[in-house]
Each structure stands twice: as structure tokens, then as C-alpha cells.
Design a protein around this motif. Structure first.
Motif, PDB file in Angstrom:
ATOM      1  N   ARG A  65     129.255  28.392 136.780  1.00 38.11           N
ATOM      2  CA  ARG A  65     128.492  28.791 135.612  1.00 38.11           C
ATOM      3  C   ARG A  65     129.364  28.786 134.358  1.00 38.11           C
ATOM      4  O   ARG A  65     128.894  28.487 133.264  1.00 38.11           O
ATOM      5  CB  ARG A  65     127.866  30.162 135.842  1.00 38.11           C
ATOM      6  N   GLN A  66     130.629  29.135 134.527  1.00 38.37           N
ATOM      7  CA  GLN A  66     131.547  29.060 133.393  1.00 38.37           C
ATOM      8  C   GLN A  66     131.763  27.614 132.955  1.00 38.37           C
ATOM      9  O   GLN A  66     131.872  27.327 131.758  1.00 38.37           O
ATOM     10  CB  GLN A  66     132.890  29.704 133.750  1.00 38.37           C
ATOM     11  N   LEU A  67     131.822  26.709 133.936  1.00 43.41           N
ATOM     12  CA  LEU A  67     131.958  25.285 133.605  1.00 43.41           C
ATOM     13  C   LEU A  67     130.744  24.806 132.824  1.00 43.41           C
ATOM     14  O   LEU A  67     130.879  24.094 131.821  1.00 43.41           O
ATOM     15  CB  LEU A  67     132.118  24.467 134.887  1.00 43.41           C
ATOM     16  N   ALA A  68     129.555  25.218 133.254  1.00 46.51           N
ATOM     17  CA  ALA A  68     128.334  24.855 132.528  1.00 46.51           C
ATOM     18  C   ALA A  68     128.345  25.455 131.128  1.00 46.51           C
ATOM     19  O   ALA A  68     127.951  24.808 130.149  1.00 46.51           O
ATOM     20  CB  ALA A  68     127.110  25.325 133.297  1.00 46.51           C
ATOM     21  N   ALA A  69     128.839  26.679 131.014  1.00 45.84           N
ATOM     22  CA  ALA A  69     128.893  27.351 129.716  1.00 45.84           C
ATOM     23  C   ALA A  69     129.847  26.634 128.763  1.00 45.84           C
ATOM     24  O   ALA A  69     129.554  26.484 127.569  1.00 45.84           O
ATOM     25  CB  ALA A  69     129.320  28.812 129.894  1.00 45.84           C
ATOM     26  N   THR A  70     130.993  26.180 129.277  1.00 48.52           N
ATOM     27  CA  THR A  70     131.952  25.468 128.418  1.00 48.52           C
ATOM     28  C   THR A  70     131.373  24.130 127.958  1.00 48.52           C
ATOM     29  O   THR A  70     131.565  23.738 126.800  1.00 48.52           O
ATOM     30  CB  THR A  70     133.279  25.222 129.157  1.00 48.52           C
ATOM     31  N   ALA A  71     130.669  23.433 128.855  1.00 51.02           N
ATOM     32  CA  ALA A  71     130.066  22.148 128.467  1.00 51.02           C
ATOM     33  C   ALA A  71     128.993  22.347 127.399  1.00 51.02           C
ATOM     34  O   ALA A  71     128.935  21.612 126.409  1.00 51.02           O
ATOM     35  CB  ALA A  71     129.472  21.462 129.697  1.00 51.02           C
ATOM     36  N   ILE A  72     128.130  23.373 127.594  1.00 54.05           N
ATOM     37  CA  ILE A  72     127.081  23.650 126.606  1.00 54.05           C
ATOM     38  C   ILE A  72     127.696  24.072 125.280  1.00 54.05           C
ATOM     39  O   ILE A  72     127.247  23.662 124.205  1.00 54.05           O
ATOM     40  CB  ILE A  72     126.120  24.735 127.140  1.00 54.05           C
ATOM     41  N   SER A  73     128.749  24.871 125.354  1.00 57.88           N
ATOM     42  CA  SER A  73     129.426  25.315 124.133  1.00 57.88           C
ATOM     43  C   SER A  73     130.043  24.127 123.392  1.00 57.88           C
ATOM     44  O   SER A  73     130.020  24.082 122.152  1.00 57.88           O
ATOM     45  CB  SER A  73     130.511  26.332 124.467  1.00 57.88           C
ATOM     46  N   ALA A  74     130.594  23.178 124.143  1.00 58.17           N
ATOM     47  CA  ALA A  74     131.171  21.981 123.521  1.00 58.17           C
ATOM     48  C   ALA A  74     130.089  21.182 122.803  1.00 58.17           C
ATOM     49  O   ALA A  74     130.325  20.656 121.704  1.00 58.17           O
ATOM     50  CB  ALA A  74     131.855  21.118 124.579  1.00 58.17           C
ATOM     51  N   ILE A  75     128.918  21.091 123.409  1.00 55.89           N
ATOM     52  CA  ILE A  75     127.799  20.369 122.774  1.00 55.89           C
ATOM     53  C   ILE A  75     127.361  21.093 121.502  1.00 55.89           C
ATOM     54  O   ILE A  75     127.121  20.458 120.461  1.00 55.89           O
ATOM     55  CB  ILE A  75     126.627  20.237 123.757  1.00 55.89           C
ATOM     56  N   ILE A  76     127.285  22.422 121.580  1.00 54.76           N
ATOM     57  CA  ILE A  76     126.851  23.206 120.412  1.00 54.76           C
ATOM     58  C   ILE A  76     127.834  23.050 119.255  1.00 54.76           C
ATOM     59  O   ILE A  76     127.438  22.766 118.113  1.00 54.76           O
ATOM     60  CB  ILE A  76     126.692  24.694 120.786  1.00 54.76           C
TER      61      ILE A  76
ATOM     62  N   VAL B  29     120.966  33.562 132.727  1.00 56.80           N
ATOM     63  CA  VAL B  29     121.412  34.750 132.004  1.00 56.80           C
ATOM     64  C   VAL B  29     122.929  34.831 131.988  1.00 56.80           C
ATOM     65  O   VAL B  29     123.542  35.127 130.950  1.00 56.80           O
ATOM     66  CB  VAL B  29     120.805  36.024 132.639  1.00 56.80           C
ATOM     67  N   ILE B  30     123.539  34.553 133.151  1.00 57.38           N
ATOM     68  CA  ILE B  30     125.009  34.593 133.228  1.00 57.38           C
ATOM     69  C   ILE B  30     125.623  33.535 132.317  1.00 57.38           C
ATOM     70  O   ILE B  30     126.587  33.808 131.590  1.00 57.38           O
ATOM     71  CB  ILE B  30     125.474  34.392 134.689  1.00 57.38           C
ATOM     72  N   ILE B  31     125.060  32.314 132.356  1.00 59.79           N
ATOM     73  CA  ILE B  31     125.577  31.239 131.496  1.00 59.79           C
ATOM     74  C   ILE B  31     125.457  31.631 130.030  1.00 59.79           C
ATOM     75  O   ILE B  31     126.385  31.417 129.236  1.00 59.79           O
ATOM     76  CB  ILE B  31     124.819  29.922 131.774  1.00 59.79           C
ATOM     77  N   PHE B  32     124.328  32.234 129.668  1.00 64.61           N
ATOM     78  CA  PHE B  32     124.116  32.672 128.286  1.00 64.61           C
ATOM     79  C   PHE B  32     125.149  33.727 127.888  1.00 64.61           C
ATOM     80  O   PHE B  32     125.699  33.695 126.777  1.00 64.61           O
ATOM     81  CB  PHE B  32     122.694  33.222 128.130  1.00 64.61           C
ATOM     82  N   GLN B  33     125.443  34.643 128.802  1.00 63.30           N
ATOM     83  CA  GLN B  33     126.439  35.684 128.519  1.00 63.30           C
ATOM     84  C   GLN B  33     127.832  35.078 128.362  1.00 63.30           C
ATOM     85  O   GLN B  33     128.618  35.509 127.502  1.00 63.30           O
ATOM     86  CB  GLN B  33     126.452  36.729 129.652  1.00 63.30           C
TER      87      GLN B  33
END
Length: 425
Positions: A343-354, A18-22
Motif C-alpha cells: 500500500r505504501q508502494l501504491a501511495a508513492t506511485a500515486i503521489s508521484a503522479i500528483i 483508506v490506508i493508501i489515502f492516509q
């Protein structure tokens, strides 16, 4: 207890998601997305539109690409010697029928006719000369000769006399080959000097003469004829290098560069065996347009730069926002906050993929308008793509997919760099 522990882990996992999604929602801020759209449009118009609008480039380049498209549509991924001969013969006849009863010269031909003639001549030259050039590259004998000549010239005091002596021997050999060929007799060429004169005259503009000139070059460059044409050209190049050098030091430097290059070719057994494999399996019979391949590489280079720019524009403001509002120290005051950076690092990586996926889809659709994807199942190594020998057999589709995979690696790497810069600077 075990059930409670597992339930706790599950809740923590859901909470992390949830945090990563936010965090991802914070990254894809509408204002940032508008800015990215503007960046993409400007960048595309400056550096990428030229690869779409002006593909394949110069005038007779477009004629060449049209003929290659016709080859691909008519014969598929590979073409045999009989098929290429039939195709070229038909096209030459079409051209000649357009000028029936006219005197052929540069003025009367017109640009359209001349460009189509040059394009057909290039296809035929590629087909005729590819095997010869691959044989020259793979030949240890030729490379050893070249290396020995460079070494002898390097140690020679009277360079012009040394080169002239070797040139005289090679030209005498070429004269014998010419005198034994019916092709040269057709144009009353009896020696190499007359061949050079013929090759430099306006006759090359006449379609049949242009084809015969290509056949003459191939004949004198074959391995069974001791690569005599290549050797003469090599010696003339060395002589020109000597004549244009300001002093012997500059000349020696250029000789050493060429010697290192030739020695590298000899020592690279893997590369030489790959060329031999291409020759023995007739891999160069594949139909693949050089302009399409080169254009794709340049397009992806520009795309990679755009991708890096977009990812930095997307990620940097997201992390800088927390620092500007002094939220980082507040986050460290709680146990959950101290884990937020992961979690922010995971969010940036996922965002880069998207964002990378989104960019790939958009710009691949734009690139498909060039018609290049007709080569999707065609192997990259081809008679019409000279100079491109990959260590592995790739189709254009596989090569394109590999480039796309590399963009994901670049995107994720860029997101990590942006995270580190923003978080710890």
C-alpha cells in the motif's frame, strides 16, 4: 456465505483505499512541501529561467523568431512557395525603403537593420536550401560517391595529389555551370574561384546580394547539377583534415568515423525513405520555428531533472521516518502490517503522479509566456527547423504531449526507485 465473502472483500478494499489515502497524507507533509517549493524556485532560477527570459537567445535570433511568429499568424500551419516569396519580398522592400538614398555598408546599417536583414536572409536560406539538403541526404548516388572517395583516400599514399586531381575535375564542372547561368553573369562571375571570392566579400551584407548568394549556392548544390558544390566542400574538408592531422593514424581514424557515418546513412533505408517522403509530400512547407523546438527540448530536460529531485525529496523522508522510529519491524508483527509495503508502494506511485501533474501545470503555464504554444497545431518537420526529421509525423502539440507523458513514466519510475532505496537499504 457468498454474500458475506463479497462483503468482506469490499471492506478489505475500502480499508486498503483508506490506508493508501492516509499514507498519501503522510507523504504530503507541509514541511516537505515548503522545502519542495524552495527547491523548485532555486532550480528554476538557475536552470529554467534562461529558457523563458532569454528566449530565443541572441539578437538576430529574436528577429528570426519574430518573423516566424508573423509567418505562423499570417499563413497558419503551412506556407506555399508563392506565399513565402511574397512574404520575403515584402519584408525586403520594407528594409530597403528604410535605407533609401543611403550607402549600404556594415557601419551605416546599424545593429537593428543588420539583425533583421540576417534574420530574413536565414529564412530565405532555409527555404532555398532545405530541399537541396534533403535531396543530398536521400541520394544514394551522392552517398555512394562520398563513401567511395573516403575509401579511395584511405587507400591512397599521396593524399594531396589525389584530392587536387578530383577537385580540379569538380571545379571544371562548376565553371561550366557558372558560365551557363545568368545569375552569376549579373555579378560578372565566370568561374568557381571568382564565386568563392565574391562569397567571402562584404557584398554579402547587401540584402539583394545576400539573397543572390544563397541562390548561387543552391544552384551549384542541386541534384541535377550533380551536387558539385557539396562535393567540392567535402573534398576541401578532407584536405583540411589531412593538413591538420598530426600523423596518418589520426587522419585514418577521422576518415573511418566519417565512412561509418556515411555508410550508416546508406544502410538506413527507413531514414532515407522518410526523407524521400518529406520531399515528395512537401512536408517541409510546414511553418515551425527551430528555436521554439530546441528551446522546448532543453526546457523539458531541465524540468525532468527538477521532477526527479522533487520526487526524491517527497518520497525518501516519508519512508525514512518509519525506519527511524523502528516501525518497520512492528508492522511485520501483524497481517495488515505485512501488507503495508504494497500500500505504501501504491501511495508513492500515486503521489508521484500528483506532484508530477502539479509541476507540469505550473511550469507549462510559465512556459506559455514565451508564445511558443502558437505552434501547437504546426508539424515539427519544417523548412525553418532544419535537421529535424522524425520517423513519424508529429505536430508540436503531439510532441509536447509525448514529452509530458514521458515525465509521468519518469516520475513513477523514480518513485519506485525511491521506495526500494528507503525500504530495503
Amino acid at each position: 456465505m457468498d454474500g458475506i465473502f463479497l462483503l468482506h472483500l469490499e471492506m478489505v478494499g475500502v480499508f486498503s483505499i483508506v490506508i493508501i489515502f492516509q499514507e498519501i497524507k503522510k507523504i504530503f507533509n507541509i514541511r516537505i512541501l515548503i522545502a519542495i517549493a524552495a527547491v523548485c524556485i532555486v532550480f528554476y532560477l538557475i536552470l529554467m529561467d534562461i529558457r523563458i527570459r532569454y528566449y530565443p537567445g541572441w539578437q538576430h535570433g529574436s528577429e528570426l523568431v519574430e518573423f516566424m511568429h508573423e509567418l505562423a499568424d499570417q499563413y497558419g500551419t503551412r506556407i506555399t512557395p508563392d506565399e513565402i516569396e511574397y512574404f520575403l519580398s515584402e519584408k525586403w522592400l520594407e528594409l530597403l525603403s528604410e535605407t533609401e538614398g543611403q550607402e549600404l555598408n556594415v557601419i551605416s546599417m546599424g545593429d537593428d537593420f543588420r539583425f533583421r536583414m540576417q534574420a530574413l536572409g536565414n529564412i530565405e536560406r532555409f527555404w532555398d536550401e532545405t530541399r537541396v539538403e534533403l535531396g543530398e541526404f536521400a541520394s544514394v548516388d551522392y552517398n555512394m560517391w562520398h563513401l567511395q572517395i573516403l575509401q579511395d583516400v584511405f587507400n591512397e599514399e599521396d593524399v594531396p595529389s589525389f584530392i587536387n586531381e578530383h577537385l580540379a575535375l569538380l571545379i571544371a564542372h562548376a565553371d561550366i555551370l557558372i558560365q551557363n547561368s545568368q545569375l552569376f553573369a549579373k555579378y560578372e562571375i565566370t568561374n568557381y574561384e571568382e564565386f568563392l571570392v565574391y562569397r567571402s566579400t562584404g557584398l554579402i551584407n547587401y540584402p539583394v546580394a545576400s539573397r543572390d548568394r544563397s541562390h548561387m549556392n543552391v544552384y551549384l548544390s542541386r541534384q541535377e547539377n550533380n551536387f558539385v558544390n557539396w562535393k567540392i566542400i567535402d573534398l576541401i574538408n578532407i584536405k583540411d583534415m589531412y593538413d591538420f592531422s598530426y600523423n596518418r593514424d589520426i587522419f585514418s581514424y577521422h576518415l573511418n568515423v566519417r565512412k561509418d557515418f556515411v555508410a550508416g546513412r546508406i544502410l538506413s533505408d527507413r531514414g532515407r525513405y522518410r526523407v524521400i517522403d518529406v520531399l515528395e509530400t512537401n512536408e517541409y512547407w510546414n511553418v515551425m520555428d527551430e528555436q521554439a523546438f530546441r528551446n522546448t527540448i532543453h526546457y523539458f530536460r531541465a524540468f525532468s531533472r527538477l521532477q526527479l529531485l522533487v520526487i526524491f525529496v517527497l518520497i525518501l523522508p516519508f519512508l525514512a521516518y518509519d525506519r527511524m522510529r523502528n516501525l518497520v519491524m512492528l508492522q511485520y508483527s501483524t497481517a495488515i502490517g505485512r501488507k503495508l509495503k504494497h500500500r505504501q508502494l501504491a501511495a508513492t506511485a500515486i503521489s508521484a503522479i500528483i506532484i508530477s501533474t502539479l509541476l507540469l501545470v505550473i511550469f507549462s503555464i510559465i512556459y506559455s509566456t514565451t508564445g511558443i504554444f502558437r505552434y501547437w497545431n504546426h508539424e515539427v518537420v519544417s523548412f525553418a527547423n532544419p535537421g529535424t526529421i522524425l520517423f513519424f509525423r508529429f505536430t508540436f502539440g503531439q510532441y509536447f504531449s509525448l514529452l509530458m507523458a514521458m515525465t509521468y513514466i519518469i516520475g513513477i519510475g523514480a518513485s519506485f526507485i525511491a521506495f526500494v532505496i528507503s525500504r530495503f537499504s
